[in-house]
Write an enzyme that holds these catalytic residues in place. Structure first.
Site, PDB file in Angstrom:
ATOM      1  N   LYS A 183      52.119  69.043  12.613  1.00 39.29           N
ATOM      2  CA  LYS A 183      53.130  69.837  12.537  1.00 39.29           C
ATOM      3  C   LYS A 183      54.502  68.937  12.427  1.00 39.29           C
ATOM      4  O   LYS A 183      54.251  67.668  12.381  1.00 39.29           O
ATOM      5  CB  LYS A 183      53.461  70.842  13.443  1.00 39.29           C
ATOM      6  CG  LYS A 183      52.349  71.780  14.018  1.00 39.29           C
ATOM      7  CD  LYS A 183      52.140  72.595  12.739  1.00 39.29           C
ATOM      8  CE  LYS A 183      50.861  73.561  13.002  1.00 39.29           C
ATOM      9  NZ  LYS A 183      50.604  74.483  12.096  1.00 39.29           N
ATOM     10  N   SER A 185      49.419  74.989   6.452  1.00 37.90           N
ATOM     11  CA  SER A 185      50.371  75.451   7.235  1.00 37.90           C
ATOM     12  C   SER A 185      51.655  74.225   7.239  1.00 37.90           C
ATOM     13  O   SER A 185      52.824  74.329   7.439  1.00 37.90           O
ATOM     14  CB  SER A 185      50.054  75.177   8.956  1.00 37.90           C
ATOM     15  OG  SER A 185      49.657  73.829   9.169  1.00 37.90           O
ATOM     16  N   SER A 203      44.421  72.941   6.465  1.00 34.27           N
ATOM     17  CA  SER A 203      44.888  74.206   6.226  1.00 34.27           C
ATOM     18  C   SER A 203      46.203  74.093   5.540  1.00 34.27           C
ATOM     19  O   SER A 203      46.839  73.004   5.204  1.00 34.27           O
ATOM     20  CB  SER A 203      45.291  74.877   7.749  1.00 34.27           C
ATOM     21  OG  SER A 203      46.287  74.262   8.185  1.00 34.27           O
ATOM     22  N   SER A 234      52.109  79.710   9.578  1.00 33.83           N
ATOM     23  CA  SER A 234      51.864  78.329  10.525  1.00 33.83           C
ATOM     24  C   SER A 234      51.784  78.979  11.941  1.00 33.83           C
ATOM     25  O   SER A 234      52.691  79.526  12.544  1.00 33.83           O
ATOM     26  CB  SER A 234      53.097  77.419  10.462  1.00 33.83           C
ATOM     27  OG  SER A 234      52.857  76.371  11.294  1.00 33.83           O
TER      28      SER A 234
END
Length: 267
Positions: free
Chosen positions: A145, A90, A88, A226
């Site tokens: 992250k 994010s 993705s 996100s």
């Protein structure tokens, strides 16, 4: 249906290892005794029956060949380095969809495969690290992250501004790249780029949090796009997988060619 590759790898490694060990300790001697009793003409000895030993059963031969390979892959993947693909956006602009990354599995301590129990303390996640972890809400999906808050930190996010323990985290304007604005964020030990969506109100993901002991507060670099700790909470230490440290290939889809233009370290 998602396949639990670590579990499959562990099962195959132990299965092939047990078959090979059982043959080594018990079955081979019985096979040899039957071969000698038959005068060296057992059916499984092959054409001409000229070999000094009977041919190994197919499953034993397969296990003996694959066990060392599987064991090496299991050790490397579980305790040293594991590859992942970014699914993705994010973590844009740091990581793009289709990036293949390498994750250091021992940076935060050696953990048992599948169960994730830490058995050797090595280090802890640091502010600014790009971290892979299991999504706390299902314990299975791999997420990536950036570590923003450490245990005991007070995190505040308001009007697209980040505060850590009451201190504003400084950002520097780099460029407008509609539909986003590119900024450089200074987390102290790490400087990295972030995206802020132009024209999007600052109310999304606002709040204030205190990071519990043995937990980490994480956010994506693509701040307005996100799904992170602002929405589902902090990451427990037992969910941590490792530290992302390098991009080794970019391959967005099967209809495109792999690219090595983005090979390099991760800030």
């Amino acid at each position: 249906m998602d396949i639990d590759f670590p579990l499959v790898l562990v099962v195959l490694t132990f299965a092939t290892g047990l078959i090979w060990l059982a043959d080594k300790l018990f079955l081979r001697e019985r096979r040899m005794a039957a071969y000698r009793a038959s005068g060296g003409t057992a059916v499984d000895a092959g054409e001409g029956a000229e070999s000094e030993e009977p041919r190994e059963p197919y499953l034993v031969d397969l296990s003996r060949s694959f066990f060392p390979v599987l064991a090496i892959v299991l050790v490397l993947r579980s305790f040293l380095v594991e590859p992942f693909q970014i699914p993705s956006g994010s973590m844009l602009p740091t990581l793009e969809v289709g990036d293949f990354i390498l994750v250091n599995k021992y940076a935060y301590g050696l953990r048992l495969p599948v169960v994730g129990t830490k058995v050797v303390e090595v280090g802890d996640p640091q502010r600014g690290d790009v971290m892979v972890f299991k999504f706390p809400e299902d314990g299975e999906t791999n997420y990536i992250k950036r570590v923003i808050g450490l245990p005991g930190d007070r995190i505040r996010y308001r009007d697209k501004k980040l505060y850590i323990n009451g201190e504003l985290v400084e950002t520097r304007f780099i460029a407008r790249l509609p539909p986003v604005e590119l900024r450089r964020e200074d987390l102290g030990r790490v400087e990295h780029d972030i995206f802020l969506t132009l024209g999007q109100p600052g109310g999304s993901g606002e709040g204030e949090w205190v990071v519990p002991e043995n937990h980490y507060f994480v956010m994506g670099d693509n701040r307005d796009n996100s799904n992170d700790s602002r929405y589902w909470g902090t990451v427990p230490d037992e969910m941590v997988v490792g530290k992302a440290f390098a991009i080794w290939m970019h391959w967005k889809s099967l209809t495109s060619l792999p690219s090595f233009d983005r090979v390099g370290g991760i800030e």
